[in-house]
Design a protein around this motif. Structure first.
Motif, PDB file in Angstrom:
ATOM      1  N   LEU A 277     -37.435  80.427 -27.405  1.00 37.92           N
ATOM      2  CA  LEU A 277     -37.075  79.092 -26.942  1.00 37.92           C
ATOM      3  C   LEU A 277     -35.687  78.812 -27.493  1.00 37.92           C
ATOM      4  O   LEU A 277     -35.520  78.619 -28.698  1.00 37.92           O
ATOM      5  N   GLU A 278     -34.680  78.824 -26.634  1.00 36.30           N
ATOM      6  CA  GLU A 278     -33.289  78.787 -27.071  1.00 36.30           C
ATOM      7  C   GLU A 278     -32.975  77.524 -27.865  1.00 36.30           C
ATOM      8  O   GLU A 278     -33.413  76.427 -27.502  1.00 36.30           O
ATOM      9  N   VAL A 279     -32.211  77.694 -28.941  1.00 36.75           N
ATOM     10  CA  VAL A 279     -31.784  76.591 -29.802  1.00 36.75           C
ATOM     11  C   VAL A 279     -30.259  76.577 -29.849  1.00 36.75           C
ATOM     12  O   VAL A 279     -29.630  77.629 -30.039  1.00 36.75           O
ATOM     13  N   ASP A 280     -29.667  75.395 -29.648  1.00 35.07           N
ATOM     14  CA  ASP A 280     -28.223  75.250 -29.782  1.00 35.07           C
ATOM     15  C   ASP A 280     -27.893  75.221 -31.271  1.00 35.07           C
ATOM     16  O   ASP A 280     -28.260  74.286 -31.983  1.00 35.07           O
ATOM     17  N   ILE A 281     -27.206  76.247 -31.756  1.00 34.87           N
ATOM     18  CA  ILE A 281     -26.951  76.390 -33.182  1.00 34.87           C
ATOM     19  C   ILE A 281     -26.004  75.312 -33.703  1.00 34.87           C
ATOM     20  O   ILE A 281     -25.925  75.071 -34.912  1.00 34.87           O
TER      21      ILE A 281
ATOM     22  N   THR B 261     -32.650  73.774 -26.190  1.00 34.56           N
ATOM     23  CA  THR B 261     -31.916  73.602 -24.936  1.00 34.56           C
ATOM     24  C   THR B 261     -32.846  73.489 -23.740  1.00 34.56           C
ATOM     25  O   THR B 261     -32.403  73.121 -22.647  1.00 34.56           O
ATOM     26  N   GLY B 262     -34.116  73.829 -23.919  1.00 39.26           N
ATOM     27  CA  GLY B 262     -35.058  73.818 -22.803  1.00 39.26           C
ATOM     28  C   GLY B 262     -35.086  75.131 -22.034  1.00 39.26           C
ATOM     29  O   GLY B 262     -35.831  75.265 -21.060  1.00 39.26           O
ATOM     30  N   LYS B 263     -34.297  76.123 -22.470  1.00 38.49           N
ATOM     31  CA  LYS B 263     -34.249  77.418 -21.801  1.00 38.49           C
ATOM     32  C   LYS B 263     -35.080  78.440 -22.577  1.00 38.49           C
ATOM     33  O   LYS B 263     -35.188  78.369 -23.799  1.00 38.49           O
TER      34      LYS B 263
END
Length: 277
Positions: free
Chosen positions: A127-131, A137-139
């Motif tokens: 589950l992608e995280v904006d670092i 990110t919802g992606k």
């Protein structure tokens, strides 16, 4: 032949029903206790899937043996074609044996950062995280297992709760001594970090004990340097809860720009007054 087809179908159906029963039981238990059972659920799925593959292989072993002998001349070609699949399976075995991360951990692999939500023999789902903002990110990112044997892997699990957040602000010099802003900005940073200072100290000590290294924090810091173009660069470093990092960054950015404006305006006023005199 028909008997084996029926046995294979029965094994698949029973395995599916077994997985559903176990998943429902674990989810029901998780809703009552509040314990995260995603790692257990993922392990159960993988074990049941492996047992199904073994059972089907046993049922069709005779046919598979004949088939293997008949295509012996094409073994090399098959290996080349399925090279990526084989590498993914080997990568899965490698991850299971070394356990570099668990379900729910934050990791960075290549250019992707995210929370591990699921693993299987072929891939890992993140589950992608904006670092930069530490927000989801919802992606979803699908990483083939063979990538974990060729790319550097960072386990960022400690960042799920607290993070040593560092950011910089660059401004034109404008005949301002930026060091007059350092103490007021440091006081602002201390005030923003004060509500969770005790917890931050304990968590910082916990990380240092587990990693056996000294890390910066938990006290905030303000550093003033210059860029290659001669501009003023103010760098902040705060050890804070992950969900508060971006909020504190915005507050300190606002404080920095406001103090810069006030000092610049005061200098312009003094200059005009000096000329008038």
């Amino acid at each position: 032949m028909y008997l084996k087809l029926m046995i294979t179908a029965l094994v698949i159906i029973l395995s599916f029903l077994l997985k559903q029963v176990i998943i429902r039981l674990l989810k029901s238990k998780a809703s009552k206790t509040g314990v995260d059972h995603r790692h257990t659920l993922n392990t159960v799925r993988n074990i049941v899937n492996l047992l199904v593959v073994i059972a089907v292989f046993i049922v069709w072993s005779a046919e598979l043996q004949k088939f293997a002998i008949s295509i012996a001349a094409f073994v090399v070609a098959i290996v080349l074609v399925t090279k990526e699949i084989i590498q993914c399976f080997i990568g899965f075995i490698y991850m299971q044996s070394t356990a570099p991360f668990r379900i729910g951990d934050w990791i960075k692999i290549g250019d992707f950062t995210g929370e591990v939500s699921e693993t299987d023999w072929a891939k890992v789902i993140l589950l992608e995280v904006d670092i930069n903002t530490y927000e989801y990110t919802g992606k979803s990112v699908f990483i083939p297992n063979n990538q974990f044997m060729t790319l550097p892997l960072k386990n960022l699990n400690f960042m799920r709760r607290y993070v040593n957040h560092t950011f910089s602000i660059v401004r034109e010099a404008n005949h301002i001594n930026p060091f007059v802003l350092k103490q007021p900005l440091l006081d602002k940073a201390l005030s923003y970090c004060h509500p969770f200072n005790d917890v931050a100290e304990r968590y910082n000590a916990l990380i240092e004990n587990r990693l056996e290294v000294k890390i910066s924090g938990p006290a905030p810091s303000v550093t003033i340097t210059t860029t290659e173009l001669g501009k003023v660069k103010v760098t902040f470093s705060v050890f804070c809860p992950t969900h508060e990092a971006f909020v504190i960054e915005q507050k300190l950015t606002n404080d920095m720009l406001q103090l810069w404006h006030d000092v610049s305006h005061a200098n312009d006023t003094n200059t005009v007054a000096g000329k008038s005199a």
